[in-house]
Scaffold this motif. Structure first.
Motif, PDB file in Angstrom:
ATOM      1  N   ASN A 170       0.817  -1.214   0.000  1.00  9.66           N
ATOM      2  CA  ASN A 170       0.000   0.000   0.000  1.00  9.66           C
ATOM      3  C   ASN A 170       0.849   1.262   0.000  1.00  9.66           C
ATOM      4  N   MET A 171       2.039   1.194   0.583  1.00  6.72           N
ATOM      5  CA  MET A 171       2.955   2.344   0.557  1.00  6.72           C
ATOM      6  C   MET A 171       3.514   2.562  -0.851  1.00  6.72           C
ATOM      7  N   ILE A 172       3.798   1.461  -1.561  1.00  6.13           N
ATOM      8  CA  ILE A 172       4.242   1.576  -2.954  1.00  6.13           C
ATOM      9  C   ILE A 172       3.128   2.197  -3.797  1.00  6.13           C
ATOM     10  N   ALA A 173       1.880   1.785  -3.512  1.00  7.93           N
ATOM     11  CA  ALA A 173       0.730   2.280  -4.266  1.00  7.93           C
ATOM     12  C   ALA A 173       0.377   3.720  -3.923  1.00  7.93           C
ATOM     13  N   GLY A 174       0.811   4.191  -2.759  1.00  5.82           N
ATOM     14  CA  GLY A 174       0.430   5.528  -2.315  1.00  5.82           C
ATOM     15  C   GLY A 174      -0.821   5.551  -1.475  1.00  5.82           C
ATOM     16  N   LEU A 175      -1.322   4.366  -1.104  1.00  7.50           N
ATOM     17  CA  LEU A 175      -2.521   4.286  -0.262  1.00  7.50           C
ATOM     18  C   LEU A 175      -2.191   4.446   1.218  1.00  7.50           C
ATOM     19  N   GLU A 176      -0.904   4.282   1.557  1.00  7.34           N
ATOM     20  CA  GLU A 176      -0.416   4.499   2.925  1.00  7.34           C
ATOM     21  C   GLU A 176       0.756   5.468   2.862  1.00  7.34           C
ATOM     22  N   GLY A 177       0.837   6.363   3.841  1.00  8.54           N
ATOM     23  CA  GLY A 177       1.961   7.288   3.896  1.00  8.54           C
ATOM     24  C   GLY A 177       3.240   6.592   4.339  1.00  8.54           C
ATOM     25  N   ILE A 178       4.374   7.201   3.999  1.00 11.90           N
ATOM     26  CA  ILE A 178       5.690   6.666   4.362  1.00 11.90           C
ATOM     27  C   ILE A 178       6.222   7.448   5.559  1.00 11.90           C
ATOM     28  N   THR A 179       6.561   6.740   6.627  1.00  9.11           N
ATOM     29  CA  THR A 179       7.079   7.421   7.818  1.00  9.11           C
ATOM     30  C   THR A 179       8.534   7.819   7.633  1.00  9.11           C
ATOM     31  N   ILE A 205       1.012   3.217 -11.540  1.00 11.71           N
ATOM     32  CA  ILE A 205       0.958   1.844 -11.056  1.00 11.71           C
ATOM     33  C   ILE A 205      -0.477   1.335 -11.227  1.00 11.71           C
ATOM     34  N   ALA A 206      -0.648   0.034 -11.240  1.00  5.62           N
ATOM     35  CA  ALA A 206      -1.983  -0.562 -11.277  1.00  5.62           C
ATOM     36  C   ALA A 206      -2.045  -1.648 -10.221  1.00  5.62           C
ATOM     37  N   MET A 207      -3.199  -1.731  -9.557  1.00  3.03           N
ATOM     38  CA  MET A 207      -3.311  -2.647  -8.421  1.00  3.03           C
ATOM     39  C   MET A 207      -4.458  -3.626  -8.643  1.00  3.03           C
ATOM     40  N   VAL A 208      -4.210  -4.889  -8.319  1.00  2.00           N
ATOM     41  CA  VAL A 208      -5.234  -5.930  -8.370  1.00  2.00           C
ATOM     42  C   VAL A 208      -5.498  -6.366  -6.936  1.00  2.00           C
ATOM     43  N   PHE A 209      -6.749  -6.209  -6.496  1.00  2.00           N
ATOM     44  CA  PHE A 209      -7.096  -6.445  -5.096  1.00  2.00           C
ATOM     45  C   PHE A 209      -7.629  -7.863  -4.881  1.00  2.00           C
ATOM     46  N   GLN A 210      -7.592  -8.283  -3.635  1.00  2.00           N
ATOM     47  CA  GLN A 210      -8.144  -9.574  -3.227  1.00  2.00           C
ATOM     48  C   GLN A 210      -9.648  -9.643  -3.523  1.00  2.00           C
ATOM     49  N   SER A 211     -10.329  -8.515  -3.356  1.00  2.00           N
ATOM     50  CA  SER A 211     -11.796  -8.495  -3.468  1.00  2.00           C
ATOM     51  C   SER A 211     -12.287  -8.206  -4.883  1.00  2.00           C
ATOM     52  N   TYR A 212     -11.360  -8.098  -5.846  1.00  2.00           N
ATOM     53  CA  TYR A 212     -11.650  -7.772  -7.250  1.00  2.00           C
ATOM     54  C   TYR A 212     -12.042  -6.304  -7.414  1.00  2.00           C
ATOM     55  N   ALA A 213     -12.918  -5.760  -6.516  1.00  3.52           N
ATOM     56  CA  ALA A 213     -13.309  -4.340  -6.529  1.00  3.52           C
ATOM     57  C   ALA A 213     -13.867  -3.915  -7.882  1.00  3.52           C
ATOM     58  N   LEU A 214     -14.760  -4.731  -8.453  1.00  2.00           N
ATOM     59  CA  LEU A 214     -15.405  -4.391  -9.724  1.00  2.00           C
ATOM     60  C   LEU A 214     -16.694  -3.610  -9.469  1.00  2.00           C
ATOM     61  N   TYR A 215     -17.043  -2.738 -10.404  1.00  2.00           N
ATOM     62  CA  TYR A 215     -18.292  -1.983 -10.298  1.00  2.00           C
ATOM     63  C   TYR A 215     -19.438  -2.867 -10.777  1.00  2.00           C
ATOM     64  N   PRO A 216     -20.395  -3.206  -9.893  1.00  2.00           N
ATOM     65  CA  PRO A 216     -21.444  -4.176 -10.253  1.00  2.00           C
ATOM     66  C   PRO A 216     -22.395  -3.671 -11.335  1.00  2.00           C
ATOM     67  N   ASN A 217     -22.529  -2.350 -11.451  1.00  2.00           N
ATOM     68  CA  ASN A 217     -23.478  -1.785 -12.412  1.00  2.00           C
ATOM     69  C   ASN A 217     -22.869  -1.581 -13.804  1.00  2.00           C
ATOM     70  N   MET A 218     -21.564  -1.857 -13.955  1.00  2.00           N
ATOM     71  CA  MET A 218     -20.892  -1.697 -15.246  1.00  2.00           C
ATOM     72  C   MET A 218     -20.653  -3.062 -15.887  1.00  2.00           C
ATOM     73  N   THR A 219     -20.577  -3.085 -17.223  1.00  2.00           N
ATOM     74  CA  THR A 219     -20.203  -4.310 -17.921  1.00  2.00           C
ATOM     75  C   THR A 219     -18.711  -4.575 -17.708  1.00  2.00           C
ATOM     76  N   VAL A 220     -18.293  -5.773 -18.121  1.00  2.00           N
ATOM     77  CA  VAL A 220     -16.870  -6.124 -18.038  1.00  2.00           C
ATOM     78  C   VAL A 220     -16.031  -5.121 -18.810  1.00  2.00           C
ATOM     79  N   GLY A 221     -16.441  -4.794 -20.033  1.00  2.00           N
ATOM     80  CA  GLY A 221     -15.695  -3.836 -20.849  1.00  2.00           C
ATOM     81  C   GLY A 221     -15.602  -2.469 -20.190  1.00  2.00           C
ATOM     82  N   VAL A 226      11.380   9.749  -7.053  1.00  2.11           N
ATOM     83  CA  VAL A 226      10.895   9.533  -5.690  1.00  2.11           C
ATOM     84  C   VAL A 226       9.403   9.870  -5.645  1.00  2.11           C
ATOM     85  N   VAL A 227       8.596   8.910  -5.138  1.00  2.00           N
ATOM     86  CA  VAL A 227       7.137   9.088  -5.157  1.00  2.00           C
ATOM     87  C   VAL A 227       6.554   9.320  -3.761  1.00  2.00           C
TER      88      VAL A 227
END
Length: 370
Positions: free
Chosen positions: A47-56, A77-93, A66-67
């Protein structure tokens, strides 16, 4: 300098430091797996690499930039989550191209990227479906496709297979490996599954309690673990850790271990440097596959030692039979051929490949010999 540099990075929550001076350089095209038990800090580092957590403390750099403090959307960067995190109201495309649309990529370019990635992942026939109409494996492919269309500098995977059943997990593991071999992308992948770590990675960072315990290739991690934690965490079944004492016979160091009856048995070391530990207690590490039946022993090894002992339990497992015995007062597991002639309660002449043995200092738990 690596393609992705993690330099002396720390993370604290209040007064509690949860990541301690992590240093990892990831080369372009490398598949780095962060592996360790729950709470070891691997997802926090991702998450720190992704920027979702700050670096102490310390720095994270991507392609020399330096990011620290850079917004996640500006890190490429692109992240693939455990929960998939897909939008249910959108098509796959729509799910796959939504990020491109938000970044202002023109529709013709979005359509080209979508077609290429959907074909690569074999989901081009699913583009008009909604996530609710897909299986778990298909949803995971869509989540991967959403990352791939972005063509980022670094892909980050956070336990992407943990929600899948066992067979599908193995299948998807193979697909991710093939994908990496084809695209030569730079991947940082988090898992608690050491089999995933061994099969997918070009290098592994084994983590525990916020420290990187060892960084190396799968072979280095498996064959020469830096300490007891790595030795017992990596491998299934785990490495046997047997209390022993170093004794000299004919000027050659041996490990003296006790069998099921408490009788000392001598196993000759391949490492002459173990002579420096003469008379001292050690912990002898031997992988289950290095203890087997004489016919199944590694014929390339120059140091197969005979070990008579009583069999406690046999566990047929298809291609292998796992055999438990007592060594040094502890259970030790041997991995033998399916048709090895062993039975519980009987004495058996085991063959130990001492070229594969490693030794640990009981006080520091570090591997002896570097």
């Amino acid at each position: 300098m690596g393609f992705l540099d993690i330099r002396n990075v720390t993370k604290s929550y209040g007064q509690v430091e949860v990541l301690h001076r992590v240093d990892i350089a990831v080369e372009e095209g490398e598949f780095l797996v962060l592996v360790g038990p729950s709470g070891c800090g691997k997802s926090t580092l991702l998450n720190m690499i992704a920027g979702l957590e700050g670096i102490t403390g310390g720095e994270i750099a991507i392609k020399g930039r330096v990011v620290n403090g850079v917004h996640p959307s500006k890190r490429n960067i692109a992240m693939v989550f455990q929960s998939y995190a897909l939008y249910p109201n959108m098509t796959v495309g729509q799910n796959m191209t939504f990020g491109l649309e938000m970044h202002g990529v023109p529709k013709p370019a979005r359509d080209r990227a979508l077609a290429d990635v959907a074909k690569l992942l074999q989901i081009d026939h699913l583009l008009d479906r909604k996530p609710g109409q897909l299986s778990g494996g298909q949803r995971q492919r869509v989540a991967m496709g959403r990352a791939l269309v972005r063509n980022p500098d670094v892909f980050l995977f956070d336990e992407p297979l943990s929600n899948l059943d066992a067979k599908l997990r193995v299948d998807m593991r193979t697909e991710i490996k093939k994908l990496h071999q084809k695209l030569k992308t730079t991947i940082v992948y988090v898992t608690h599954d050491q089999i995933e770590a061994m099969t997918l990675s070009t290098r592994i960072a084994v983590m525990n309690r916020g420290h990187v315990q060892q960084l190396g290739t799968p072979k280095e991690i498996y064959d020469t673990p830096a300490n007891l934690f790595v030795a017992t965490f990596m491998g299934s079944p785990a490495m046997n850790i047997i209390p022993a004492r170093v004794v000299m016979q004919d000027g050659v160091p041996h490990a003296s271990v006790t069998d099921a009856e408490g009788t000392p048995r001598m196993l000759r070391f391949s490492q002459a440097a173990m002579a420096a530990w003469e008379g001292k207690d050690i912990l002898l590490g031997i992988r289950p596959e290095a203890i087997t039946d004489p016919e199944g022993a590694d014929r390339k090894s120059g140091n197969i030692q005979s070990l008579p002992n009583r069999v406690t339990v046999t566990e047929p497992a298809g291609a292998d039979t796992f055999v438990t015995m007592t060594l040094g007062g502890r259970d030790a597991i041997a991995r033998m051929r399916a048709d090895a002639p062993v039975a519980a309660g009987e004495r058996y002449e085991f063959a130990v490949n001492m070229e594969k043995a490693v030794a640990f200092d009981p006080a520091t738990e570090l591997r002896i010999g570097g």
